[in-house]
Design an enzyme around this catalytic site. Structure first.
Site, PDB file in Angstrom:
ATOM      1  N   LYS A   1      22.922 -45.942  62.058  1.00  0.00           N
ATOM      2  CA  LYS A   1      21.888 -45.187  61.473  1.00  0.00           C
ATOM      3  C   LYS A   1      20.935 -45.574  60.450  1.00  0.00           C
ATOM      4  O   LYS A   1      21.388 -46.605  59.939  1.00  0.00           O
ATOM      5  CB  LYS A   1      22.597 -43.758  60.751  1.00  0.00           C
ATOM      6  CG  LYS A   1      23.428 -44.025  59.356  1.00  0.00           C
ATOM      7  CD  LYS A   1      24.128 -42.972  58.878  1.00  0.00           C
ATOM      8  CE  LYS A   1      23.212 -42.290  57.851  1.00  0.00           C
ATOM      9  NZ  LYS A   1      22.873 -43.114  56.596  1.00  0.00           N
TER      10      LYS A   1
ATOM     11  N   ALA B   1      30.331 -47.845  57.406  1.00  0.00           N
ATOM     12  CA  ALA B   1      30.438 -48.961  56.512  1.00  0.00           C
ATOM     13  C   ALA B   1      28.948 -49.544  56.742  1.00  0.00           C
ATOM     14  O   ALA B   1      28.520 -49.932  57.779  1.00  0.00           O
ATOM     15  CB  ALA B   1      31.360 -49.781  56.737  1.00  0.00           C
ATOM     16  N   GLY B   2      28.025 -49.688  55.449  1.00  0.00           N
ATOM     17  CA  GLY B   2      26.651 -50.390  55.635  1.00  0.00           C
ATOM     18  C   GLY B   2      26.946 -51.776  54.874  1.00  0.00           C
ATOM     19  O   GLY B   2      27.193 -52.795  55.801  1.00  0.00           O
TER      20      GLY B   2
ATOM     21  N   ARG C   1      23.863 -36.386  52.799  1.00  0.00           N
ATOM     22  CA  ARG C   1      23.470 -35.173  51.673  1.00  0.00           C
ATOM     23  C   ARG C   1      23.080 -35.798  50.418  1.00  0.00           C
ATOM     24  O   ARG C   1      23.325 -35.310  49.298  1.00  0.00           O
ATOM     25  CB  ARG C   1      25.069 -34.846  51.239  1.00  0.00           C
ATOM     26  CG  ARG C   1      26.048 -36.126  51.021  1.00  0.00           C
ATOM     27  CD  ARG C   1      27.396 -35.401  50.687  1.00  0.00           C
ATOM     28  NE  ARG C   1      28.156 -36.553  50.390  1.00  0.00           N
ATOM     29  CZ  ARG C   1      29.253 -36.620  49.339  1.00  0.00           C
ATOM     30  NH1 ARG C   1      29.807 -35.170  49.082  1.00  0.00           N
ATOM     31  NH2 ARG C   1      29.942 -37.392  49.250  1.00  0.00           N
TER      32      ARG C   1
ATOM     33  N   ASP D   1      18.885 -45.629  57.024  1.00  0.00           N
ATOM     34  CA  ASP D   1      19.350 -45.081  55.715  1.00  0.00           C
ATOM     35  C   ASP D   1      18.633 -43.983  55.052  1.00  0.00           C
ATOM     36  O   ASP D   1      17.544 -43.498  55.668  1.00  0.00           O
ATOM     37  CB  ASP D   1      19.082 -46.383  54.747  1.00  0.00           C
ATOM     38  CG  ASP D   1      20.163 -46.440  53.738  1.00  0.00           C
ATOM     39  OD1 ASP D   1      21.003 -45.582  53.253  1.00  0.00           O
ATOM     40  OD2 ASP D   1      20.632 -47.747  53.455  1.00  0.00           O
ATOM     41  N   GLU D   2      19.122 -43.368  54.156  1.00  0.00           N
ATOM     42  CA  GLU D   2      18.487 -42.189  53.799  1.00  0.00           C
ATOM     43  C   GLU D   2      17.179 -42.029  53.291  1.00  0.00           C
ATOM     44  O   GLU D   2      16.523 -40.897  53.235  1.00  0.00           O
ATOM     45  CB  GLU D   2      19.482 -41.537  52.808  1.00  0.00           C
ATOM     46  CG  GLU D   2      19.655 -41.783  51.247  1.00  0.00           C
ATOM     47  CD  GLU D   2      20.258 -43.300  51.019  1.00  0.00           C
ATOM     48  OE1 GLU D   2      20.902 -43.680  51.910  1.00  0.00           O
ATOM     49  OE2 GLU D   2      19.845 -43.835  50.046  1.00  0.00           O
TER      50      GLU D   2
ATOM     51  N   HIS E   1      28.089 -35.831  55.681  1.00  0.00           N
ATOM     52  CA  HIS E   1      28.686 -36.573  54.881  1.00  0.00           C
ATOM     53  C   HIS E   1      29.387 -35.911  53.713  1.00  0.00           C
ATOM     54  O   HIS E   1      28.951 -34.819  53.212  1.00  0.00           O
ATOM     55  CB  HIS E   1      27.755 -37.601  54.100  1.00  0.00           C
ATOM     56  CG  HIS E   1      27.061 -38.361  54.728  1.00  0.00           C
ATOM     57  ND1 HIS E   1      26.809 -39.891  54.240  1.00  0.00           N
ATOM     58  CD2 HIS E   1      26.553 -38.382  56.079  1.00  0.00           C
ATOM     59  CE1 HIS E   1      26.113 -40.438  55.159  1.00  0.00           C
ATOM     60  NE2 HIS E   1      26.017 -39.654  56.402  1.00  0.00           N
TER      61      HIS E   1
ATOM     62  N   GLY F   1      29.905 -44.825  52.101  1.00  0.00           N
ATOM     63  CA  GLY F   1      29.573 -45.128  50.724  1.00  0.00           C
ATOM     64  C   GLY F   1      30.539 -46.113  50.093  1.00  0.00           C
ATOM     65  O   GLY F   1      31.525 -45.818  49.953  1.00  0.00           O
ATOM     66  N   GLY F   2      30.153 -47.428  50.183  1.00  0.00           N
ATOM     67  CA  GLY F   2      30.909 -48.478  49.468  1.00  0.00           C
ATOM     68  C   GLY F   2      32.207 -48.767  50.507  1.00  0.00           C
ATOM     69  O   GLY F   2      33.276 -49.253  49.937  1.00  0.00           O
TER      70      GLY F   2
END
Lengths: 410, 410
Positions: free
Chosen positions: A173, A356-357, A264, A175-176, A296, A334-335
């Site tokens: 995906k 996981a990013g 979110r 990023d926001e 999320h 997130g993390g």
């Protein structure tokens, strides 16, 4: 009796047709409770010459439960416009947070009656639809977010996505905060990344998913979603809180046949305060009702603040029995890194996207190795193996666990 | 140095092209400050193999000021998509509120650089345009909200509006939770109420304004706004927070030539908490930038919680010099009655809409008398008279002041 206290009726027994809200309230007095019920339905601070007793009796909201800390309020369904989430929220989550009478007010829970819930389409795909589309049946879906958040060109972006897919991610995906910037325009990005997706599918024989961020002014958002459809992309992603309820409803109701992934960003400005706001589980229920397919919901571990209990409330709002409305797939993001997979599995079970990013692109050997490690961790845990066993087989996982100093005895 | 601390550079001098945010932060450490700057620009919790030093140096946000309680962060303009408020907010007001590293985080102020600010249309009318349209030059505009909030039929609604107009109100608006319900459908209501408006204009020789609430899913909202235009209504009203930033941008950019009145229902869920959220003055700046012509900003008195200082910050965000973007007219609304007009005038001066709902329809002699009283109070105070003097001339005002027990020695 004061104008506010009128709205408290502890003998009232809510009907199935009522919309019911639970609030955390301080001071939890009859006056403050009545003020909440009045302002969120038909009342105001003073007696009105224009309000008939008949209308009042029929449409007033009623506080029917108080326990010194929480109240429950029942709303007649005619107060609401069906299929209009902004209107519903302007009632039950509108002016009330700003009233002098309340020193603390949080909307903890909402029960939509069937008629109102079913006036929205709900998810088009839901968990079952996503399982069918991806062919992944028995384990969590594995995702990554292209990193860095911003700064890659469309070609670099597609390259990072490709590495993640061939390494083993199902989903990549945006990023926001990546939409269409000078360094990476939306159209060039989806062209390049969907091309990379097809290449990765061919090479791996697996279905791969790209979730391009279409967040924008509503018409721009629809245009972007249509460009995705035109290029046979199966998913769109939207920042549901910064786009807003009207925009998300419009995107869903355009019926473009795309899976909607909801990020979110901004939620914690509404959900995290101890004194004023709306719980994340209410937002989860609202967005499931509107019809997002993935949302999320926190991680219980990682860089975000919510603990396990809150996360489970959010998951419940997405996946409980709800008038046969499809289930929204929870997304943990997130993390995260591979070492957290056992804990995530304990919290979520298999119906989750583990994203996981940094935990993929921060792998010492790069994105592909990071994806290999995450895939190995998820497959192992889904089959009941320990990470230690899986790491013995997969050097990329061994290196990830060492890099992020994970205790493997779980 | 950790991955977060990298984003602190107290020697950085922001350029005019940077977007600059001020946050209240706890703990106000380099690590937490850096986490905010990283997560809102290009960084994450771990070092990335995919981030080049060149990209990092160019696009990283920089904490350039820390004082133990507040920080200032500068953002390179390329991080943002012009004319995309959801994307901008997903960056500067997105994930950061949910991070473990912060125990308190509020976005207090934002300075948009010219290029980003001017990528939005801003208000089409603004204060000057509204003065011209209404012909009211030297005093606050006088408004009411039809009450009860819900429950009147379209005909009853129009009747109450008519009484308010002929009594002396310039403006009549729908309540924030009235959209199109079974007891009062949107089309029937605007038909009846715009007809009543024309009658009131004919009888009084004054311009009268009706602000119908078009809040809905975006396409529904546009359809409603077009129905208003078709019937020559000059204004539309929208609940900007429950509709959301994408929807409001779309409504503005449709260029329907209607004045946009923005109600802020739900704002306090974001703005009132002491620990997490966004200040109302930031939201005021954001909605002025998007282009609403009028916005609720609190009262400093009445049923809402904000004090005078906060209200003045909101007014400043709507009316300061801002790249020649038009000024948004502040609206004072919530628990007001004629006795509060002197205090309101001290806070706002003449450029304000003074809106009283209960304070008009709660008058012992009814709506028309309530409107007469409010008009008399506003005209008196605008001419430097006391309410005592005005009340001596106007029995309706005398009765209002007695009813709401106002001390008239101001």
């Amino acid at each position: 009796m004061g104008v506010y206290e009128d709205f408290v009726d502890l003998s009232y027994n809510p009907s199935e047709r009522d919309l019911v809200c639970t609030f955390e309230l301080s001071p939890c007095t009859r006056r403050a409770a009545g003020a909440v019920a009045a302002e969120s339905s038909i009342g105001t601070w003073t007696k009105l010459t224009t309000l008939s007793e008949k209308t009042k009796k029929r449409l007033m909201a009623r506080v029917f439960y108080m326990d010194g800390k929480k109240i429950k309020v029942a709303y007649h369904p005619e107060l609401f416009e069906e299929n209009n989430m902004p209107q519903i929220l302007s009632s039950i989550a509108g002016n009330i947070f700003g009233m002098k009478e309340v020193k603390k007010l949080r909307l903890l829970d909402v029960r939509f009656p069937r008629r109102i819930a079913k006036s929205f389409p709900g998810p088009a795909f839901g968990i079952k639809g996503i399982r069918k589309l991806t062919g992944v049946k028995h384990r969590p879906l594995i995702g990554t977010i292209v990193k860095p958040k911003l700064g890659l060109s469309p070609e670099e972006h597609a390259r990072v996505a490709y590495e993640a897919w061939v390494g083993g991610c199902d989903i990549v995906k945006d990023d926001e905060n990546l939409s269409s910037q000078k360094f990476n325009s939306f159209l060039k990005r989806i062209e390049a990344t969907l091309k990379a997706k097809r290449k990765a599918e061919k090479e791996t024989g697996e279905v791969k998913i790209y979730m391009p961020n279409v967040t924008a002014e509503t018409k721009g958002m629809l245009r972007r979603a249509k460009e995705v459809k035109k290029r046979a992309g199966e998913y769109v992603m939207v920042d549901v809180l910064t786009a807003g309820f009207a925009g998300v409803q419009t995107l869903r109701e355009e019926e473009l046949g795309r899976v909607i992934h909801a990020h979110r960003a901004m939620h914690a400005a509404l959900t995290r305060s101890r004194d004023f706001g709306i719980s994340m589980s209410v937002l989860a229920r609202v967005f499931r009702t509107i019809g997002v397919d993935q949302l999320h919901v926190g991680t219980g571990v990682g860089k975000m603040a919510e603990g396990r209990d809150k996360v489970l409330e959010n998951v419940h709002a997405l996946t409980d029995e709800y008038y046969n409305i499809k289930k929204t797939l929870p997304v943990a993001s997130g993390g995260l890194h591979p070492g957290m997979v056992p804990d995530l599995f304990k919290i979520f079970g298999k119906d989750v996207v583990i994203q996981a990013g940094g935990g993929v692109h921060g792998h010492p050997k790069g994105t592909r190795a990071g994806a290999v490690a995450l895939r190995a961790a998820v497959e192992a845990v889904a089959q009941g193996e320990t990470l230690t066993w899986a790491a013995a087989r997969t050097p990329e996982l061994r290196e990830a666990l060492a890099h992020w100093k994970t205790r493997t005895k779980k």
